[in-house]
Design an enzyme around this catalytic site. Structure first.
Site, PDB file in Angstrom:
ATOM      1  N   LYS A  27      18.412  -0.423   2.682  1.00  0.00           N
ATOM      2  CA  LYS A  27      17.438   0.671   2.690  1.00  0.00           C
ATOM      3  C   LYS A  27      16.289   0.337   3.650  1.00  0.00           C
ATOM      4  O   LYS A  27      15.855   1.188   4.426  1.00  0.00           O
ATOM      5  CB  LYS A  27      16.885   0.861   1.273  1.00  0.00           C
ATOM      6  CG  LYS A  27      15.577   1.610   1.188  1.00  0.00           C
ATOM      7  CD  LYS A  27      15.153   1.873  -0.230  1.00  0.00           C
ATOM      8  CE  LYS A  27      14.167   0.900  -0.826  1.00  0.00           C
ATOM      9  NZ  LYS A  27      12.836   0.843  -0.228  1.00  0.00           N
ATOM     10  N   ASN A  28      15.832  -0.919   3.574  1.00  0.00           N
ATOM     11  CA  ASN A  28      14.643  -1.282   4.329  1.00  0.00           C
ATOM     12  C   ASN A  28      14.915  -1.590   5.802  1.00  0.00           C
ATOM     13  O   ASN A  28      14.014  -1.986   6.525  1.00  0.00           O
ATOM     14  CB  ASN A  28      13.910  -2.435   3.630  1.00  0.00           C
ATOM     15  CG  ASN A  28      13.338  -1.973   2.286  1.00  0.00           C
ATOM     16  OD1 ASN A  28      13.265  -0.767   2.015  1.00  0.00           O
ATOM     17  ND2 ASN A  28      12.957  -2.908   1.447  1.00  0.00           N
ATOM     18  N   ARG A  83      16.735   6.202  -5.154  1.00  0.00           N
ATOM     19  CA  ARG A  83      16.012   6.008  -3.880  1.00  0.00           C
ATOM     20  C   ARG A  83      16.567   4.819  -3.114  1.00  0.00           C
ATOM     21  O   ARG A  83      16.493   4.786  -1.880  1.00  0.00           O
ATOM     22  CB  ARG A  83      14.524   5.750  -4.165  1.00  0.00           C
ATOM     23  CG  ARG A  83      13.718   6.992  -4.435  1.00  0.00           C
ATOM     24  CD  ARG A  83      12.235   6.686  -4.393  1.00  0.00           C
ATOM     25  NE  ARG A  83      11.950   5.773  -3.299  1.00  0.00           N
ATOM     26  CZ  ARG A  83      11.095   4.755  -3.364  1.00  0.00           C
ATOM     27  NH1 ARG A  83      10.417   4.522  -4.449  1.00  0.00           N
ATOM     28  NH2 ARG A  83      10.905   3.974  -2.321  1.00  0.00           N
ATOM     29  N   ARG A 129      -1.158  -0.596  -1.985  1.00  0.00           N
ATOM     30  CA  ARG A 129      -0.349  -0.316  -0.801  1.00  0.00           C
ATOM     31  C   ARG A 129      -1.147   0.418   0.289  1.00  0.00           C
ATOM     32  O   ARG A 129      -0.794   1.532   0.710  1.00  0.00           O
ATOM     33  CB  ARG A 129       0.923   0.441  -1.183  1.00  0.00           C
ATOM     34  CG  ARG A 129       1.700  -0.276  -2.288  1.00  0.00           C
ATOM     35  CD  ARG A 129       3.096   0.226  -2.445  1.00  0.00           C
ATOM     36  NE  ARG A 129       3.992  -0.307  -1.443  1.00  0.00           N
ATOM     37  CZ  ARG A 129       5.280  -0.006  -1.374  1.00  0.00           C
ATOM     38  NH1 ARG A 129       5.803   0.838  -2.235  1.00  0.00           N
ATOM     39  NH2 ARG A 129       6.047  -0.524  -0.445  1.00  0.00           N
ATOM     40  N   CYS A 167       7.012   3.220  -4.228  1.00  0.00           N
ATOM     41  CA  CYS A 167       6.801   2.779  -5.603  1.00  0.00           C
ATOM     42  C   CYS A 167       5.334   2.485  -5.876  1.00  0.00           C
ATOM     43  O   CYS A 167       4.638   1.955  -5.018  1.00  0.00           O
ATOM     44  CB  CYS A 167       7.642   1.532  -5.866  1.00  0.00           C
ATOM     45  SG  CYS A 167       9.384   1.896  -5.909  1.00  0.00           S
ATOM     46  N   ASP A 178      10.966  -8.282  -4.275  1.00  0.00           N
ATOM     47  CA  ASP A 178      11.923  -7.299  -4.824  1.00  0.00           C
ATOM     48  C   ASP A 178      13.027  -7.953  -5.662  1.00  0.00           C
ATOM     49  O   ASP A 178      13.827  -7.250  -6.271  1.00  0.00           O
ATOM     50  CB  ASP A 178      12.574  -6.519  -3.669  1.00  0.00           C
ATOM     51  CG  ASP A 178      11.539  -5.891  -2.781  1.00  0.00           C
ATOM     52  OD1 ASP A 178      11.025  -4.833  -3.135  1.00  0.00           O
ATOM     53  OD2 ASP A 178      11.203  -6.489  -1.745  1.00  0.00           O
TER      54      ASP A 178
END
Ligand code: EPU
Length: 484
Positions: free
Chosen positions: A68-69, A464, A171, A166, A356
């Site tokens: 995803k990243n 997601r 952030r 999230c 994570d």
């Protein structure tokens, strides 16, 4: 490649990204039906809920697709090319669909290939999107911030909606904005987002990040490659996904060198072409399934995973008492029997233990004999998910300001927290609500580990970042009811 196109008016079609995903969805639906039938009848669940009957080891093989990243950032990089790009191994997750939607709004033509997870992104007609349309994506993802540099290069202006992602801390985006100003961008904060222009073009810059931020490093890379002159970035993030993004940019014609001590040099070039690239595998998904195997005393082969990017995780997995075998096409993770051992972990930037990875592992640590400590040093609020584990019988105490008197390897930041997990504690089923992506997956693991029945709600967040996770649970023999 097939000719099926995706434009702004066809956003919904983006959701059906690949033939394989469609097939997987079909088989997932079949699995769900079967599970519901096994349970007797439909039990009136929404598609955002699952009932899990825990206590059964996960066993079998699943495949992990592109990260995803990386995939989401690679899609943004396609905006920089004069010619179309082809990205392979794209996961069918909602974050990817959000980015596809934003690209389509900016005129990028997206077509899907015959191969599963293959996308072609044609940026020939990049255009300014209507703010109201962009606004519809507000709060859905953090990736839009990375559109700044590419849109400034292509259009001379950019509008970025309020970000999502999230809720695991403040952030902020100050590193991004400071870096962009260094390149010559002029930034105006609006009530609904930020508006950027570059009246004098973008010029190479000397930038030192206050912290090796993944996103800010990507911001600098995506801006510097077409900026006039040289950029020196110090204290850069060097995560494998960043290296993969650099490989993509190099394929496009960029000149980027990675130097020792987190320094990256970028020589701006006047133009870039499209790329053809297979996205690196998702380390976070891999670690999540590995942790699920350990917590449920299972045995899971995670296909598509490579050792090098998992080294730090594998060391911890072994220290806790798990075992693994590295194969050419993936890694098998299993619980070899006996007691799990407690560990002390400090989350960190690469090559440290990823933030994570801690949430899925915490569930396994509730089953270890003794006291484990996790110091969360990357985000200031990433233990919210432990409330649900405590409700299920875990003994976890979160110290909101960290454990100040403990010796630490990673330099202390002004905020941090620590979680102390004392085990082993049997977990029992409960009704729990997914708080964020990784915390949500740890809730699934907890429900699979617990004796009895759990209802997990707010599942949408997990899609997601985890492709077809319901189907994967079915493949691994989990006992659950899910109705779409
Ligand atoms: N930070 C600032 N200012 C900034 C940017 C970051 O203070 O302008 C701080 C953050 O608040 C945080 C730290 O720097 O304390 C690290 O943030 P970073 O920028 O590295 O994170 P990110 O780019 O926003 C990506 C991943 C995260 C992953 C982190 C760390 C994506 C889309 N997200 O976030 O992934 O945890 O790097 O590796 O790539 C996830 O996948 O669930 C996830 C949260």
């Amino acid at each position: 490649m097939t000719k099926q196109t995706v434009n702004e008016a066809e956003l919904e079609a983006v959701e059906q990204v690949s033939a394989e995903a469609a097939a997987a969805e079909e088989s997932e639906a079949a699995g769900r039906k079967l599970d519901a039938q096994k349970a007797g009848a439909r039990v009136g669940l929404t598609s955002d809920e699952i009932i899990i009957n825990g206590g059964r080891p996960l066993k079998g093989r699943i495949e992990v697709r592109g990260a995803k990243n990386l995939a989401t950032k690679a899609m943004v990089a396609a905006l920089l090319g004069k010619t179309p790009s082809v990205l392979r191994n794209v996961p069918n997750i909602s974050d990817v669909r959000v980015v596809a939607g934003l690209l389509a709004l900016h005129g990028v033509l997206i077509t899907r290939g015959e191969q599963a997870g293959e996308w072609r992104l044609d940026p020939s007609n990049v255009e300014v999107a209507h703010q109201a349309d962009i606004d519809a994506h507000a709060g859905s993802s953090r990736i839009p911030i990375l559109f700044c540099g590419p849109l400034l290069h292509r259009l001379g202006e950019a509008f970025i909606p309020d970000l999502g992602g999230c809720r695991i801390g403040d952030r902020p985006i100050d590193f991004h904005l400071d870096a962009l100003r260094n390149f010559g961008a002029v930034i105006e904060k609006l009530p609904s987002g930020i508006s950027l222009t570059a009246p004098n073009g973008l010029k190479g810059a000397n930038i030192e990040l206050p912290y090796p931020s993944v996103g800010a490093t990507e911001q600098v890379l995506l801006t510097a490659v077409l900026a006039e002159g040289q950029t020196e970035l110090r204290n850069a993030a060097i995560e494998p996904e960043i290296v993969d993004l650099i490989c993509i940019l190099q394929k496009m014609g960029a000149i980027i060198s990675m130097e020792p001590n987190r320094v990256i040099f970028i020589e701006g070039v006047p133009e870039l072409r499209g790329y053809d690239h297979r996205a690196i595998f998702d380390r976070n998904e891999a670690a999540s399934w590995a942790a699920a195997a350990l917590a449920t005393k299972g045995d899971v082969f995670v296909g598509g995973v490579e050792q090098e990017e998992m080294m730090t995780f594998l060391n911890v997995f072994r220290k806790v008492g798990g075992d693994f075998d590295v194969h050419d096409d993936g890694i098998r993770f299993w619980h070899p029997g006996g007691a799990l051992k407690p560990v002390t972990i400090e989350t960190d930037v690469h090559p440290g233990f990823m933030t994570d990875w801690q949430q899925p592992l915490v569930v396994a640590l509730t089953q270890a004999e003794g006291q484990s400590t996790i110091h969360e040093t990357v985000y200031e609020n990433r233990f919210g998910f432990t409330d649900a584990l405590v409700k299920m019988g875990a003994d976890i105490v979160v110290y909101k300001e960290g454990l100040h008197d403990e010796a630490r390897r990673v330099k202390r930041r002004e905020f941090e927290q620590a979680a102390v997990i004392t085990g082993p504690t049997p977990l029992h089923g409960a009704d729990i609500e997914v708080p964020d992506l990784r915390g949500g997956f740890s809730h699934l693991i907890a429900a699979l580990t617990a004796e009895g029945q759990s209802k997990v709600t707010n599942l949408g967040i997990i899609s997601r970042g985890y492709e077809n996770f319901i189907e994967k649970l079915r493949l691994l023999g989990a006992d659950f009811v899910y109705e779409s």
